[in-house]
Design a protein around this motif. Structure first.
Motif, mmCIF file in Angstrom:
data_model
loop_
_atom_site.group_PDB
_atom_site.id
_atom_site.type_symbol
_atom_site.label_atom_id
_atom_site.label_comp_id
_atom_site.label_asym_id
_atom_site.label_seq_id
_atom_site.Cartn_x
_atom_site.Cartn_y
_atom_site.Cartn_z
ATOM 1 N N ILE A 24 0.809 -1.220 0.000
ATOM 2 C CA ILE A 24 0.000 0.000 0.000
ATOM 3 C C ILE A 24 0.844 1.272 0.000
ATOM 4 O O ILE A 24 0.290 2.360 -0.104
ATOM 5 C CB ILE A 24 -0.977 0.020 1.203
ATOM 6 N N LYS A 25 2.161 1.150 0.080
ATOM 7 C CA LYS A 25 3.003 2.341 0.262
ATOM 8 C C LYS A 25 2.794 3.402 -0.806
ATOM 9 O O LYS A 25 2.914 4.591 -0.520
ATOM 10 C CB LYS A 25 4.470 1.966 0.377
ATOM 11 N N ASN A 26 2.445 3.019 -2.016
ATOM 12 C CA ASN A 26 2.224 4.001 -3.077
ATOM 13 C C ASN A 26 0.784 4.489 -3.163
ATOM 14 O O ASN A 26 0.473 5.325 -4.007
ATOM 15 C CB ASN A 26 2.643 3.415 -4.427
ATOM 16 N N PHE A 27 -0.080 3.966 -2.308
ATOM 17 C CA PHE A 27 -1.499 4.290 -2.410
ATOM 18 C C PHE A 27 -2.049 5.023 -1.185
ATOM 19 O O PHE A 27 -3.201 5.413 -1.180
ATOM 20 C CB PHE A 27 -2.302 3.009 -2.670
ATOM 21 N N ILE A 28 -1.237 5.167 -0.155
ATOM 22 C CA ILE A 28 -1.724 5.830 1.055
ATOM 23 C C ILE A 28 -1.742 7.342 0.858
ATOM 24 O O ILE A 28 -0.997 7.894 0.046
ATOM 25 C CB ILE A 28 -0.880 5.465 2.304
ATOM 26 N N THR A 29 -2.616 7.984 1.589
ATOM 27 C CA THR A 29 -2.679 9.441 1.597
ATOM 28 C C THR A 29 -1.658 9.932 2.606
ATOM 29 O O THR A 29 -1.714 9.575 3.785
ATOM 30 C CB THR A 29 -4.091 9.921 1.989
ATOM 31 N N LEU A 30 -0.710 10.748 2.131
ATOM 32 C CA LEU A 30 0.330 11.308 2.995
ATOM 33 C C LEU A 30 -0.098 12.693 3.480
ATOM 34 O O LEU A 30 -1.134 13.211 3.059
ATOM 35 C CB LEU A 30 1.651 11.394 2.229
ATOM 36 N N ASN A 31 0.713 13.312 4.310
ATOM 37 C CA ASN A 31 0.428 14.665 4.823
ATOM 38 C C ASN A 31 -0.991 14.756 5.387
ATOM 39 O O ASN A 31 -1.798 15.573 4.967
ATOM 40 C CB ASN A 31 0.634 15.724 3.735
ATOM 41 N N VAL A 32 -1.281 13.877 6.302
ATOM 42 C CA VAL A 32 -2.607 13.768 6.880
ATOM 43 C C VAL A 32 -2.827 14.868 7.920
ATOM 44 O O VAL A 32 -1.975 15.119 8.760
ATOM 45 C CB VAL A 32 -2.778 12.383 7.553
ATOM 46 N N GLU A 33 -3.990 15.505 7.836
ATOM 47 C CA GLU A 33 -4.358 16.517 8.826
ATOM 48 C C GLU A 33 -4.777 15.811 10.115
ATOM 49 O O GLU A 33 -5.526 14.837 10.088
ATOM 50 C CB GLU A 33 -5.512 17.358 8.289
ATOM 51 N N THR A 34 -4.268 16.300 11.227
ATOM 52 C CA THR A 34 -4.588 15.715 12.528
ATOM 53 C C THR A 34 -5.374 16.722 13.365
ATOM 54 O O THR A 34 -5.479 17.893 13.003
ATOM 55 C CB THR A 34 -3.305 15.315 13.286
ATOM 56 N N ILE A 35 -5.895 16.247 14.485
ATOM 57 C CA ILE A 35 -6.626 17.090 15.435
ATOM 58 C C ILE A 35 -5.962 16.951 16.796
ATOM 59 O O ILE A 35 -5.519 15.861 17.162
ATOM 60 C CB ILE A 35 -8.114 16.665 15.520
ATOM 61 N N ASP A 36 -5.929 18.037 17.528
ATOM 62 C CA ASP A 36 -5.394 18.041 18.887
ATOM 63 C C ASP A 36 -6.402 17.355 19.814
ATOM 64 O O ASP A 36 -7.603 17.664 19.781
ATOM 65 C CB ASP A 36 -5.160 19.484 19.329
ATOM 66 N N GLY A 37 -5.936 16.452 20.650
ATOM 67 C CA GLY A 37 -6.808 15.752 21.587
ATOM 68 C C GLY A 37 -7.497 16.671 22.582
ATOM 69 O O GLY A 37 -8.530 16.326 23.153
ATOM 70 N N ASN A 38 -6.960 17.875 22.795
ATOM 71 C CA ASN A 38 -7.569 18.836 23.719
ATOM 72 C C ASN A 38 -8.615 19.724 23.054
ATOM 73 O O ASN A 38 -9.240 20.540 23.725
ATOM 74 C CB ASN A 38 -6.492 19.716 24.357
ATOM 75 N N MET A 39 -8.816 19.564 21.758
ATOM 76 C CA MET A 39 -9.804 20.376 21.049
ATOM 77 C C MET A 39 -11.207 20.053 21.557
ATOM 78 O O MET A 39 -11.521 18.903 21.864
ATOM 79 C CB MET A 39 -9.714 20.104 19.542
ATOM 80 N N ASN A 40 -12.050 21.064 21.636
ATOM 81 C CA ASN A 40 -13.447 20.886 22.005
ATOM 82 C C ASN A 40 -14.139 20.047 20.925
ATOM 83 O O ASN A 40 -13.887 20.219 19.737
ATOM 84 C CB ASN A 40 -14.105 22.274 22.130
ATOM 85 N N ILE A 41 -14.991 19.145 21.336
ATOM 86 C CA ILE A 41 -15.660 18.225 20.415
ATOM 87 C C ILE A 41 -16.497 18.977 19.376
ATOM 88 O O ILE A 41 -16.628 18.555 18.228
ATOM 89 C CB ILE A 41 -16.506 17.171 21.190
ATOM 90 N N ASP A 49 -15.762 21.995 18.141
ATOM 91 C CA ASP A 49 -14.812 22.529 17.163
ATOM 92 C C ASP A 49 -14.384 21.415 16.204
ATOM 93 O O ASP A 49 -14.201 21.650 15.013
ATOM 94 C CB ASP A 49 -13.591 23.128 17.861
ATOM 95 N N ALA A 50 -14.248 20.218 16.736
ATOM 96 C CA ALA A 50 -13.927 19.065 15.889
ATOM 97 C C ALA A 50 -15.062 18.811 14.896
ATOM 98 O O ALA A 50 -14.811 18.506 13.726
ATOM 99 C CB ALA A 50 -13.669 17.825 16.744
ATOM 100 N N ALA A 51 -16.311 18.947 15.345
ATOM 101 C CA ALA A 51 -17.461 18.762 14.454
ATOM 102 C C ALA A 51 -17.380 19.751 13.293
ATOM 103 O O ALA A 51 -17.630 19.383 12.136
ATOM 104 C CB ALA A 51 -18.771 18.942 15.228
ATOM 105 N N ASN A 52 -17.008 21.006 13.591
ATOM 106 C CA ASN A 52 -16.859 21.997 12.522
ATOM 107 C C ASN A 52 -15.747 21.620 11.558
ATOM 108 O O ASN A 52 -15.866 21.820 10.356
ATOM 109 C CB ASN A 52 -16.592 23.389 13.114
ATOM 110 N N LYS A 53 -14.674 21.061 12.095
ATOM 111 C CA LYS A 53 -13.564 20.628 11.234
ATOM 112 C C LYS A 53 -14.014 19.518 10.282
ATOM 113 O O LYS A 53 -13.628 19.483 9.123
ATOM 114 C CB LYS A 53 -12.397 20.146 12.096
ATOM 115 N N PHE A 54 -14.853 18.619 10.784
ATOM 116 C CA PHE A 54 -15.394 17.568 9.925
ATOM 117 C C PHE A 54 -16.233 18.181 8.799
ATOM 118 O O PHE A 54 -16.140 17.760 7.646
ATOM 119 C CB PHE A 54 -16.242 16.578 10.725
ATOM 120 N N LEU A 55 -17.047 19.166 9.133
ATOM 121 C CA LEU A 55 -17.888 19.802 8.121
ATOM 122 C C LEU A 55 -17.054 20.522 7.067
ATOM 123 O O LEU A 55 -17.350 20.464 5.876
ATOM 124 C CB LEU A 55 -18.855 20.789 8.776
#
Length: 155
Positions: free
Chosen positions: A93-110, A112-118
Motif C-alpha cells: 500500500i506504500k504508493n497508495f496511502i494518503t500522505l500529509n494527513v491533517e490531525t486534530i489536537d486531543g484537547n480540542m473541544n468536540i 470545534d472538531a465537528a466543525n472541522k469535519f464539516l
C-alpha cells in the motif's frame, strides 16, 4: 405607571459551571486498527471488511503516523489493476496511502472538531501526541458525544 417585566429576577450565571467542556480525547478511539506501508492491498481490504471500518492510519515501526489508507484508495487500486489487467494481491500500500494527513489536537473541544469535519469533508482525524499516534476521532464519535449531552445546554 411603570413597565413591569414578566421575566422575573435573573440570577448571575456562572459560565464556567454551565459550559460543558468535551474534549476530543474524551471520545476518541484509542484501540486502533492500524496498517503498515509494506502491507498488501489485499490484506488491507480484508481487514477493512472484517473490522467494518472505512479506513485507518498507516504507521511506521515507531508508531509514528505516516498516512491514511481508505476504502477509496483500495477501490482506486482495484480500478487501475483492472484497467492494466494485473492482479492486486502482491502490491504493497506504500504508493497508495494518503500522505500529509491533517490531525486534530486531543484537547480540542468536540464541537470545534465537528466543525472541522464539516469543513474538510473527512470521515476521521488521527490524534498525535509527541510524534506518536495515540488515537483517532471519527464522525461517529462526535455523534456519540452529542447523544451523551442530550437534554443539556451546548456551548
Amino acid at each position: 405607571m411603570g413597565i413591569k417585566s414578566f421575566q422575573g429576577s435573573r440570577r448571575q450565571q456562572n459560565n464556567a459551571e454551565n459550559t460543558i467542556l468535551l474534549r476530543v480525547s474524551d471520545y476518541m478511539t484509542r484501540d486502533l486498527i492500524t496498517f503498515t506501508a509494506d502491507q498488501t492491498i489485499e490484506s488491507v481490504m480484508q481487514s477493512l471488511i472484517k473490522n467494518r471500518i472505512s479506513g485507518g492510519p498507516v504507521i511506521n515501526d515507531k508508531k509514528e503516523l505516516i498516512g491514511i489508507i481508505s476504502e477509496g484508495d483500495c477501490i482506486k487500486q482495484i480500478s487501475e489493476s483492472r484497467y492494466y489487467n494485473m492482479p492486486i494481491q502482491d502490491k504493497s500500500i506504500k504508493n497508495f496511502i494518503t500522505l500529509n494527513v491533517e490531525t486534530i489536537d486531543g484537547n480540542m473541544n468536540i464541537f470545534d472538531a465537528a466543525n472541522k469535519f464539516l469543513e474538510s469533508k473527512r470521515r476521521r482525524f488521527p490524534i498525535v501526541e509527541n510524534g506518536k499516534l495515540v488515537g483517532q476521532i471519527s464522525q461517529k464519535d462526535v455523534l456519540k458525544a452529542a447523544m451523551a449531552l442530550k437534554g443539556q445546554n451546548w456551548k
